[in-house]
Motif scaffolding. Structure first.
Motif, PDB file in Angstrom:
ATOM      1  N   VAL A  37       0.851  -1.201   0.000  1.00  0.00           N
ATOM      2  CA  VAL A  37       0.000   0.000   0.000  1.00  0.00           C
ATOM      3  C   VAL A  37       0.884   1.247   0.000  1.00  0.00           C
ATOM      4  O   VAL A  37       0.681   2.180  -0.786  1.00  0.00           O
ATOM      5  CB  VAL A  37      -0.964   0.001   1.206  1.00  0.00           C
ATOM      6  N   GLN A  38       1.882   1.258   0.854  1.00  0.00           N
ATOM      7  CA  GLN A  38       2.783   2.400   0.969  1.00  0.00           C
ATOM      8  C   GLN A  38       3.477   2.697  -0.361  1.00  0.00           C
ATOM      9  O   GLN A  38       3.477   3.837  -0.841  1.00  0.00           O
ATOM     10  CB  GLN A  38       3.808   2.091   2.060  1.00  0.00           C
ATOM     11  N   GLU A  39       4.048   1.680  -0.974  1.00  0.00           N
ATOM     12  CA  GLU A  39       4.797   1.878  -2.221  1.00  0.00           C
ATOM     13  C   GLU A  39       3.875   2.248  -3.374  1.00  0.00           C
ATOM     14  O   GLU A  39       4.186   3.131  -4.176  1.00  0.00           O
ATOM     15  CB  GLU A  39       5.586   0.619  -2.553  1.00  0.00           C
ATOM     16  N   ALA A  40       2.718   1.596  -3.478  1.00  0.00           N
ATOM     17  CA  ALA A  40       1.789   1.891  -4.576  1.00  0.00           C
ATOM     18  C   ALA A  40       1.261   3.320  -4.476  1.00  0.00           C
ATOM     19  O   ALA A  40       1.155   4.020  -5.494  1.00  0.00           O
ATOM     20  CB  ALA A  40       0.636   0.892  -4.581  1.00  0.00           C
ATOM     21  N   LEU A  41       0.938   3.772  -3.274  1.00  0.00           N
ATOM     22  CA  LEU A  41       0.459   5.153  -3.125  1.00  0.00           C
ATOM     23  C   LEU A  41       1.581   6.162  -3.380  1.00  0.00           C
ATOM     24  O   LEU A  41       1.332   7.228  -3.950  1.00  0.00           O
ATOM     25  CB  LEU A  41      -0.163   5.358  -1.744  1.00  0.00           C
ATOM     26  N   THR A  42       2.793   5.825  -2.973  1.00  0.00           N
ATOM     27  CA  THR A  42       3.932   6.696  -3.288  1.00  0.00           C
ATOM     28  C   THR A  42       4.098   6.817  -4.799  1.00  0.00           C
ATOM     29  O   THR A  42       4.305   7.905  -5.326  1.00  0.00           O
ATOM     30  CB  THR A  42       5.226   6.160  -2.633  1.00  0.00           C
ATOM     31  N   ASN A  43       3.977   5.698  -5.499  1.00  0.00           N
ATOM     32  CA  ASN A  43       4.057   5.722  -6.959  1.00  0.00           C
ATOM     33  C   ASN A  43       2.940   6.575  -7.561  1.00  0.00           C
ATOM     34  O   ASN A  43       3.159   7.310  -8.532  1.00  0.00           O
ATOM     35  CB  ASN A  43       3.990   4.310  -7.535  1.00  0.00           C
ATOM     36  N   ALA A  48       1.525   9.364 -11.195  1.00  0.00           N
ATOM     37  CA  ALA A  48       0.215   9.263 -11.845  1.00  0.00           C
ATOM     38  C   ALA A  48      -0.471  10.589 -12.082  1.00  0.00           C
ATOM     39  O   ALA A  48      -1.317  10.687 -12.951  1.00  0.00           O
ATOM     40  CB  ALA A  48      -0.714   8.364 -11.033  1.00  0.00           C
ATOM     41  N   GLN A  49      -0.174  11.596 -11.312  1.00  0.00           N
ATOM     42  CA  GLN A  49      -0.884  12.860 -11.393  1.00  0.00           C
ATOM     43  C   GLN A  49      -2.390  12.651 -11.247  1.00  0.00           C
ATOM     44  O   GLN A  49      -3.194  13.343 -11.854  1.00  0.00           O
ATOM     45  CB  GLN A  49      -0.557  13.593 -12.691  1.00  0.00           C
ATOM     46  N   ALA A  50      -2.750  11.670 -10.423  1.00  0.00           N
ATOM     47  CA  ALA A  50      -4.162  11.360 -10.172  1.00  0.00           C
ATOM     48  C   ALA A  50      -4.692  12.240  -9.054  1.00  0.00           C
ATOM     49  O   ALA A  50      -3.932  12.775  -8.259  1.00  0.00           O
ATOM     50  CB  ALA A  50      -4.303   9.887  -9.789  1.00  0.00           C
ATOM     51  N   ASN A  51      -6.010  12.383  -8.998  1.00  0.00           N
ATOM     52  CA  ASN A  51      -6.601  13.144  -7.900  1.00  0.00           C
ATOM     53  C   ASN A  51      -7.277  12.251  -6.867  1.00  0.00           C
ATOM     54  O   ASN A  51      -7.709  12.729  -5.830  1.00  0.00           O
ATOM     55  CB  ASN A  51      -7.574  14.210  -8.402  1.00  0.00           C
ATOM     56  N   ARG A  52      -7.345  10.944  -7.135  1.00  0.00           N
ATOM     57  CA  ARG A  52      -8.006  10.032  -6.206  1.00  0.00           C
ATOM     58  C   ARG A  52      -7.398   8.643  -6.350  1.00  0.00           C
ATOM     59  O   ARG A  52      -7.040   8.216  -7.438  1.00  0.00           O
ATOM     60  CB  ARG A  52      -9.500   9.955  -6.487  1.00  0.00           C
ATOM     61  N   ALA A  53      -7.316   7.963  -5.199  1.00  0.00           N
ATOM     62  CA  ALA A  53      -6.886   6.568  -5.176  1.00  0.00           C
ATOM     63  C   ALA A  53      -7.818   5.804  -4.246  1.00  0.00           C
ATOM     64  O   ALA A  53      -8.430   6.386  -3.348  1.00  0.00           O
ATOM     65  CB  ALA A  53      -5.444   6.450  -4.698  1.00  0.00           C
ATOM     66  N   THR A  69      -5.833   1.334  -6.585  1.00  0.00           N
ATOM     67  CA  THR A  69      -6.115   1.874  -7.912  1.00  0.00           C
ATOM     68  C   THR A  69      -6.112   3.396  -7.836  1.00  0.00           C
ATOM     69  O   THR A  69      -6.413   3.977  -6.795  1.00  0.00           O
ATOM     70  CB  THR A  69      -7.477   1.392  -8.454  1.00  0.00           C
ATOM     71  N   ASP A  70      -5.776   4.017  -8.953  1.00  0.00           N
ATOM     72  CA  ASP A  70      -5.846   5.474  -8.990  1.00  0.00           C
ATOM     73  C   ASP A  70      -6.686   5.916 -10.168  1.00  0.00           C
ATOM     74  O   ASP A  70      -7.028   5.131 -11.047  1.00  0.00           O
ATOM     75  CB  ASP A  70      -4.450   6.120  -8.992  1.00  0.00           C
ATOM     76  N   SER A  71      -7.024   7.192 -10.174  1.00  0.00           N
ATOM     77  CA  SER A  71      -7.953   7.741 -11.158  1.00  0.00           C
ATOM     78  C   SER A  71      -7.283   8.143 -12.464  1.00  0.00           C
ATOM     79  O   SER A  71      -7.952   8.605 -13.379  1.00  0.00           O
ATOM     80  CB  SER A  71      -8.666   8.959 -10.564  1.00  0.00           C
ATOM     81  N   GLY A  72      -5.986   8.023 -12.542  1.00  0.00           N
ATOM     82  CA  GLY A  72      -5.302   8.382 -13.772  1.00  0.00           C
ATOM     83  C   GLY A  72      -4.912   9.835 -13.811  1.00  0.00           C
ATOM     84  O   GLY A  72      -5.077  10.582 -12.852  1.00  0.00           O
ATOM     85  N   LYS A  73      -4.376  10.227 -14.928  1.00  0.00           N
ATOM     86  CA  LYS A  73      -3.846  11.577 -15.086  1.00  0.00           C
ATOM     87  C   LYS A  73      -4.954  12.614 -15.013  1.00  0.00           C
ATOM     88  O   LYS A  73      -5.938  12.544 -15.726  1.00  0.00           O
ATOM     89  CB  LYS A  73      -3.118  11.688 -16.418  1.00  0.00           C
ATOM     90  N   GLN A  74      -4.773  13.575 -14.121  1.00  0.00           N
ATOM     91  CA  GLN A  74      -5.745  14.645 -13.922  1.00  0.00           C
ATOM     92  C   GLN A  74      -5.005  15.971 -13.928  1.00  0.00           C
ATOM     93  O   GLN A  74      -3.798  16.031 -13.763  1.00  0.00           O
ATOM     94  CB  GLN A  74      -6.470  14.476 -12.582  1.00  0.00           C
ATOM     95  N   PHE A 121      -4.382   3.410 -12.958  1.00  0.00           N
ATOM     96  CA  PHE A 121      -3.416   2.327 -12.810  1.00  0.00           C
ATOM     97  C   PHE A 121      -3.805   1.510 -11.594  1.00  0.00           C
ATOM     98  O   PHE A 121      -4.319   2.059 -10.614  1.00  0.00           O
ATOM     99  CB  PHE A 121      -2.005   2.898 -12.632  1.00  0.00           C
ATOM    100  N   ALA A 122      -3.565   0.200 -11.650  1.00  0.00           N
ATOM    101  CA  ALA A 122      -3.927  -0.684 -10.536  1.00  0.00           C
ATOM    102  C   ALA A 122      -2.759  -1.572 -10.143  1.00  0.00           C
ATOM    103  O   ALA A 122      -2.006  -2.044 -10.997  1.00  0.00           O
ATOM    104  CB  ALA A 122      -5.122  -1.551 -10.923  1.00  0.00           C
ATOM    105  N   VAL A 123      -2.634  -1.784  -8.848  1.00  0.00           N
ATOM    106  CA  VAL A 123      -1.709  -2.752  -8.273  1.00  0.00           C
ATOM    107  C   VAL A 123      -2.577  -3.679  -7.430  1.00  0.00           C
ATOM    108  O   VAL A 123      -3.241  -3.230  -6.493  1.00  0.00           O
ATOM    109  CB  VAL A 123      -0.644  -2.068  -7.388  1.00  0.00           C
ATOM    110  N   ILE A 124      -2.576  -4.966  -7.778  1.00  0.00           N
ATOM    111  CA  ILE A 124      -3.430  -5.932  -7.085  1.00  0.00           C
ATOM    112  C   ILE A 124      -2.565  -7.118  -6.660  1.00  0.00           C
ATOM    113  O   ILE A 124      -1.988  -7.807  -7.511  1.00  0.00           O
ATOM    114  CB  ILE A 124      -4.587  -6.398  -7.969  1.00  0.00           C
ATOM    115  N   ALA A 125      -2.458  -7.312  -5.350  1.00  0.00           N
ATOM    116  CA  ALA A 125      -1.658  -8.400  -4.810  1.00  0.00           C
ATOM    117  C   ALA A 125      -2.570  -9.346  -4.027  1.00  0.00           C
ATOM    118  O   ALA A 125      -3.320  -8.910  -3.156  1.00  0.00           O
ATOM    119  CB  ALA A 125      -0.573  -7.854  -3.895  1.00  0.00           C
ATOM    120  N   ARG A 126      -2.484 -10.623  -4.343  1.00  0.00           N
ATOM    121  CA  ARG A 126      -3.242 -11.651  -3.615  1.00  0.00           C
ATOM    122  C   ARG A 126      -2.242 -12.414  -2.763  1.00  0.00           C
ATOM    123  O   ARG A 126      -1.314 -13.037  -3.303  1.00  0.00           O
ATOM    124  CB  ARG A 126      -3.967 -12.570  -4.587  1.00  0.00           C
ATOM    125  N   LEU A 127      -2.419 -12.330  -1.445  1.00  0.00           N
ATOM    126  CA  LEU A 127      -1.458 -12.904  -0.518  1.00  0.00           C
ATOM    127  C   LEU A 127      -2.090 -13.982   0.347  1.00  0.00           C
ATOM    128  O   LEU A 127      -3.203 -13.807   0.849  1.00  0.00           O
ATOM    129  CB  LEU A 127      -0.930 -11.802   0.429  1.00  0.00           C
TER     130      LEU A 127
END
Length: 130
Positions: A37-43, A48-53, A69-74, A121-127
């Motif tokens: 979560v930490q790394e994906a949100l940092t990315n 991403a220049q997104a306004n929402r995740a 997931t994020d909302s993409g370039k905004q 963009f999405a990062v999905i990890a199944r652990l």
């Protein structure tokens, strides 16, 4: 909560959702989920220049799925007037997607990353929980 609060301070709106019945995670899996979560949100903030995740934890028997997931370039973030603070925001591994992939593999999980149909963009990890 702490990571989400730090990210929100940058102007990125972050929603948090839980699906299923939360259960205990092995300490290594718990830490791995946190770092993903930490790394994906940092990315998201840096690239991403997104306004929402959205961060979603989905619990099912034997597994937890961590989805960011994020909302993409905004054009702007937050309410449209907030600027993003530059510089390091949260202390991640600095390895981006490669670091996430290593963490997931170390737990015996699976990882899916890539663009979404909505332009984000999405990062999905199944652990496995143990």
């Amino acid at each position: 909560g702490e990571v989400l609060d730090q990210v929100r301070e940058t102007g990125l709106l972050v929603d948090f959702e839980v699906a299923g019945t939360p259960g205990p995670l092995a300490p290594g899996v718990d830490l791995t989920a946190y770092r993903i979560v930490q790394e994906a949100l940092t990315n998201t903030i840096r690239h991403a220049q997104a306004n929402r995740a959205t961060v979603t934890l989905s619990y099912e028997p034997g597994y937890v799925t961590v989805s960011i997931t994020d909302s993409g370039k905004q054009m702007s973030r937050g309410n449209g007037s907030a600027a993003v603070r530059p510089g390091p925001l949260i202390a991640g591994s600095g390895l981006g997607l490669a670091g996430i992939a290593e963490r997931v593999a170390s737990c015996g999980g699976s990882l899916t990353v890539g663009p979404t149909e909505a332009g984000g963009f999405a990062v999905i990890a199944r652990l496995p929980v143990q």
